[in-house]
Design a protein around this motif. Structure first.
Motif, PDB file in Angstrom:
ATOM      1  N   LEU A 225       0.850  -1.180   0.000  1.00  0.00           N
ATOM      2  CA  LEU A 225       0.000   0.000   0.000  1.00  0.00           C
ATOM      3  C   LEU A 225       0.893   1.239   0.000  1.00  0.00           C
ATOM      4  CD1 LEU A 225      -2.964   1.011   0.264  1.00  0.00           C
ATOM      5  CD2 LEU A 225      -2.607   1.029   2.744  1.00  0.00           C
ATOM      6  N   ALA A 226       0.624   2.195  -0.902  1.00  0.00           N
ATOM      7  CA  ALA A 226       1.472   3.382  -1.010  1.00  0.00           C
ATOM      8  C   ALA A 226       0.611   4.631  -1.141  1.00  0.00           C
ATOM      9  CB  ALA A 226       2.396   3.255  -2.222  1.00  0.00           C
ATOM     10  N   ILE A 227       1.212   5.765  -0.830  1.00  0.00           N
ATOM     11  CA  ILE A 227       0.484   7.041  -0.877  1.00  0.00           C
ATOM     12  C   ILE A 227       1.434   8.127  -1.361  1.00  0.00           C
ATOM     13  CG2 ILE A 227       1.016   7.687   1.518  1.00  0.00           C
ATOM     14  CD1 ILE A 227      -1.877   8.707   1.743  1.00  0.00           C
ATOM     15  N   MET A 228       0.897   9.119  -2.069  1.00  0.00           N
ATOM     16  CA  MET A 228       1.702  10.247  -2.543  1.00  0.00           C
ATOM     17  C   MET A 228       0.801  11.460  -2.744  1.00  0.00           C
ATOM     18  SD  MET A 228       2.290   9.093  -6.517  1.00  0.00           S
ATOM     19  CE  MET A 228       0.912   8.722  -7.601  1.00  0.00           C
ATOM     20  N   ASP A 229       1.400  12.636  -2.884  1.00  0.00           N
ATOM     21  CA  ASP A 229       0.643  13.822  -3.255  1.00  0.00           C
ATOM     22  C   ASP A 229       0.126  13.636  -4.676  1.00  0.00           C
ATOM     23  OD1 ASP A 229       1.491  14.760  -0.836  1.00  0.00           O
ATOM     24  OD2 ASP A 229       2.928  16.213  -1.650  1.00  0.00           O
ATOM     25  N   GLN A 230      -0.879  14.405  -5.067  1.00  0.00           N
ATOM     26  CA  GLN A 230      -1.462  14.232  -6.401  1.00  0.00           C
ATOM     27  C   GLN A 230      -0.479  14.511  -7.529  1.00  0.00           C
ATOM     28  OE1 GLN A 230      -2.052  16.912  -8.663  1.00  0.00           O
ATOM     29  NE2 GLN A 230      -1.192  18.445  -7.274  1.00  0.00           N
ATOM     30  N   ASP A 231       0.608  15.220  -7.245  1.00  0.00           N
ATOM     31  CA  ASP A 231       1.599  15.503  -8.288  1.00  0.00           C
ATOM     32  C   ASP A 231       2.759  14.508  -8.249  1.00  0.00           C
ATOM     33  OD1 ASP A 231       2.704  16.363  -5.926  1.00  0.00           O
ATOM     34  OD2 ASP A 231       3.208  18.385  -6.624  1.00  0.00           O
ATOM     35  N   GLY A 232       2.643  13.456  -7.430  1.00  0.00           N
ATOM     36  CA  GLY A 232       3.646  12.398  -7.406  1.00  0.00           C
ATOM     37  C   GLY A 232       4.728  12.555  -6.351  1.00  0.00           C
ATOM     38  N   PHE A 233       4.721  13.653  -5.609  1.00  0.00           N
ATOM     39  CA  PHE A 233       5.760  13.883  -4.593  1.00  0.00           C
ATOM     40  C   PHE A 233       5.327  13.267  -3.249  1.00  0.00           C
ATOM     41  CE2 PHE A 233       6.941  16.805  -7.835  1.00  0.00           C
ATOM     42  CZ  PHE A 233       8.309  16.950  -7.713  1.00  0.00           C
ATOM     43  N   ASN A 234       6.292  13.171  -2.350  1.00  0.00           N
ATOM     44  CA  ASN A 234       6.063  12.612  -1.005  1.00  0.00           C
ATOM     45  C   ASN A 234       5.548  11.179  -1.047  1.00  0.00           C
ATOM     46  OD1 ASN A 234       6.911  14.887   0.401  1.00  0.00           O
ATOM     47  ND2 ASN A 234       4.875  15.849   0.257  1.00  0.00           N
ATOM     48  N   ALA A 235       5.977  10.409  -2.032  1.00  0.00           N
ATOM     49  CA  ALA A 235       5.517   9.019  -2.135  1.00  0.00           C
ATOM     50  C   ALA A 235       6.209   8.144  -1.103  1.00  0.00           C
ATOM     51  CB  ALA A 235       5.786   8.490  -3.541  1.00  0.00           C
ATOM     52  N   HIS A 236       5.453   7.272  -0.443  1.00  0.00           N
ATOM     53  CA  HIS A 236       6.025   6.299   0.477  1.00  0.00           C
ATOM     54  C   HIS A 236       5.044   5.159   0.684  1.00  0.00           C
ATOM     55  CE1 HIS A 236       3.775   9.209   2.953  1.00  0.00           C
ATOM     56  NE2 HIS A 236       3.551   8.209   3.788  1.00  0.00           N
ATOM     57  N   THR A 237       5.575   4.001   1.076  1.00  0.00           N
ATOM     58  CA  THR A 237       4.724   2.830   1.281  1.00  0.00           C
ATOM     59  C   THR A 237       4.233   2.788   2.726  1.00  0.00           C
ATOM     60  OG1 THR A 237       6.669   1.464   1.735  1.00  0.00           O
ATOM     61  CG2 THR A 237       5.864   1.512  -0.536  1.00  0.00           C
ATOM     62  N   LEU A 238       3.083   2.105   2.916  1.00  0.00           N
ATOM     63  CA  LEU A 238       2.452   2.042   4.231  1.00  0.00           C
ATOM     64  C   LEU A 238       2.419   0.633   4.804  1.00  0.00           C
ATOM     65  CD1 LEU A 238      -0.608   4.363   3.412  1.00  0.00           C
ATOM     66  CD2 LEU A 238       1.505   5.011   4.578  1.00  0.00           C
ATOM     67  N   THR A 239       2.624  -0.387   3.957  1.00  0.00           N
ATOM     68  CA  THR A 239       2.609  -1.777   4.429  1.00  0.00           C
ATOM     69  C   THR A 239       3.889  -2.478   3.983  1.00  0.00           C
ATOM     70  OG1 THR A 239       1.390  -2.467   2.451  1.00  0.00           O
ATOM     71  CG2 THR A 239       0.088  -1.908   4.405  1.00  0.00           C
ATOM     72  N   ASN A 240       4.105  -3.721   4.481  1.00  0.00           N
ATOM     73  CA  ASN A 240       5.398  -4.396   4.297  1.00  0.00           C
ATOM     74  C   ASN A 240       5.466  -5.360   3.121  1.00  0.00           C
ATOM     75  OD1 ASN A 240       3.861  -6.528   5.207  1.00  0.00           O
ATOM     76  ND2 ASN A 240       4.725  -6.480   7.289  1.00  0.00           N
ATOM     77  N   GLY A 241       4.368  -5.539   2.395  1.00  0.00           N
ATOM     78  CA  GLY A 241       4.405  -6.390   1.209  1.00  0.00           C
ATOM     79  C   GLY A 241       4.210  -7.869   1.476  1.00  0.00           C
ATOM     80  N   LYS A 242       3.821  -8.257   2.695  1.00  0.00           N
ATOM     81  CA  LYS A 242       3.623  -9.674   2.997  1.00  0.00           C
ATOM     82  C   LYS A 242       2.273 -10.188   2.519  1.00  0.00           C
ATOM     83  CE  LYS A 242       6.756  -9.758   6.957  1.00  0.00           C
ATOM     84  NZ  LYS A 242       6.911 -10.002   8.402  1.00  0.00           N
ATOM     85  N   GLU A 243       1.396  -9.283   2.091  1.00  0.00           N
ATOM     86  CA  GLU A 243       0.091  -9.668   1.589  1.00  0.00           C
ATOM     87  C   GLU A 243      -0.078  -9.125   0.172  1.00  0.00           C
ATOM     88  OE1 GLU A 243      -2.691  -9.406   5.505  1.00  0.00           O
ATOM     89  OE2 GLU A 243      -1.774  -7.554   4.811  1.00  0.00           O
ATOM     90  N   ILE A 244      -1.019  -9.726  -0.563  1.00  0.00           N
ATOM     91  CA  ILE A 244      -1.355  -9.227  -1.901  1.00  0.00           C
ATOM     92  C   ILE A 244      -2.469  -8.205  -1.750  1.00  0.00           C
ATOM     93  CG2 ILE A 244      -2.235  -9.841  -4.181  1.00  0.00           C
ATOM     94  CD1 ILE A 244      -1.040 -12.614  -3.752  1.00  0.00           C
TER      95      ILE A 244
END
Length: 440
Positions: free
Chosen positions: A187-206
């Motif tokens: 799960l990832a989130i970013m500003d609408q222009d693509g900046f401040n992107a970072h993930t929120l979960t560890n990738g152990k689930e689909i």
């Protein structure tokens, strides 16, 4: 102002023509794949800076220009072409100098820092009539300078186009990395222009189909883990995630109600052969079945007033879009074109449904009226899917897959006119975008 309105008349003519085409034809369709809009030349003068805020001033002016440029309605001019250098926020611009560089609108601004807080002030002028159009100032902690810039861009966009703003928003999506047959999905989130992107979960689930709550503070999504499929609610502020009830079967495509008190989702039957749509009250955790048809019924989405639900179903033999009242009554098919329809999403203003259409060996992203009339395909390709609306109902974001062993998905956006298609830059492959409401 009158000159600016005359310039934008060309834009409105296009949009009115598009809207008329959409409302005049019943059921199926014309195709619009590339309208033409003449962007408005606008000068964003270098922002003035108090001592120690020079970098922030440069960044803020750049973010404002980038927002306006990405909208497709503005063409920010190269600062190197400017004749007049603004030296005081209170000076009257030499409008003749700005006319010489072909600017039709001018933005003047300043940035100051005090007590750990940043203040951004701006003024907007019509260069040809020399009229002052708008101005304001915003203050926030210095680490929120990007949001202040987005708020200024929102005011300029709204003042000149008349459309509601959408720059101060975020996008949640699924970040995909690794081999094509063994993707790691986060799960990832970013500003609408693509900046401040970072993930929120560890990738152990689909991960599948993340969606914002109406407050933009929570995200609901499906996740398939080693033991079960579950629906989660993730709190952005605390980083905590909550399992939504104890659901025995595979669950898909959760989405919040407009009041944020319920979620609607699809649950698999006991034998795994069908799926129906259910609603859960988030306070009582009570689940109510809405559809009861031996078919795959999924991808439900509330109308903005919460009285209707759009969804996809193969009950008629092919994947099509249906609508019904929120209590499950009055279920009716609304898509009748050649091909398969999926992922219906109601626009925030309630005027359209965005959808994915598979036909002729490709996938298109389109819009139609809620009664199924006025179908228009905005963009087509090898594999386009998963539309999500900007909060002002003017831009649609989706993901586009590319073929081949090294292919992957990327986020794109397109104006509702079919114009201004743009790729979003992300660190890895990306799918399932969902646009937040305006931040508060």
């Amino acid at each position: 102002m009158r000159f600016l309105m005359k310039s934008f008349f060309r834009v409105f003519v296009l949009l009115i023509v598009v809207a008329s085409a959409a409302s005049s034809a019943f059921a199926v369709t014309g195709t619009v794949t590339g309208g033409k809009i003449d962007p408005l030349p606008i000068a964003v003068a270098p922002f003035l800076a108090s001592q120690g805020s020079g970098d922030q001033a440069t960044a803020v002016a750049g973010i404002i220009a980038n927002d306006l440029n990405r909208s497709g309605y503005f063409k920010p001019l190269d600062p190197a072409s400017f004749i007049e250098q603004i030296s005081s926020f209170d000076q009257n611009p030499n409008f003749g100098s700005w006319r010489q560089v072909k600017a039709q609108a001018l933005v003047v601004g300043q940035v100051s820092v005090a007590g750990g807080k940043l203040t951004v002030a701006f003024k907007l002028y019509d260069v040809n009539t020399q009229a002052f159009l708008a101005g304001s100032s915003f203050t926030a902690p210095a680490n929120l300078s990007r949001r202040l810039a987005h708020k200024v861009a929102d005011m300029i966009y709204n003042k000149i186009t008349g459309f509601a703003p959408y720059f101060d928003t975020r996008i949640v999506y699924v970040d995909e990395s690794g081999p094509k047959n063994l993707r790691i999905k986060k799960l990832a989130i970013m500003d609408q222009d693509g900046f401040n992107a970072h993930t929120l979960t560890n990738g152990k689930e689909i991960l599948l189909t993340p969606r914002f709550s109406p407050s933009s503070q929570e995200i609901t999504y499906s996740a398939i883990g080693a033991e079960a499929s579950r629906v989660y609610i993730y709190n952005i502020d605390t980083g905590q995630k909550e399992i939504v009830g104890d659901i025995a079967h595979m669950s898909f495509a959760p989405r919040f109600s407009p009041d944020g008190q319920r979620i609607v989702m699809s649950l698999e039957s006991d034998d795994g052969r069908n799926a129906n749509i259910y609603e859960m009250d988030l306070r009582s955790k009570q689940i109510r079945q809405i559809t009861n048809v031996p078919a795959i019924n999924t991808a439900p989405c509330y109308s903005p007033d919460g009285t209707r639900i759009a969804f996809e179903s193969d009950r008629g033999g092919t994947q099509q879009i249906y609508t019904m009242n929120a209590d499950g009554s009055n279920q009716q098919r609304i898509s009748f074109g050649q091909g398969r329809y999926s992922t219906p999403v109601w626009s925030p203003d309630g005027k359209y449904l965005a959808f994915t259409k598979q036909s002729s060996g490709g996938f298109g992203i389109g819009v139609m009226n809620p009664d199924g009339s006025g179908e228009r395909i905005l963009t087509e390709g090898f594999h386009n899917e998963g539309p999500s609306w900007s909060p002002n109902s003017r831009v649609i974001m989706f993901f586009r897959d590319s073929p081949g062993e090294n292919g992957g998905s990327q986020l794109w956006s397109v104006d509702i006119s079919g114009y201004n298609e743009q790729a979003m830059q992300t660190a890895n492959f990306a799918t399932d975008p969902a646009w937040s409401p305006l931040l508060k």
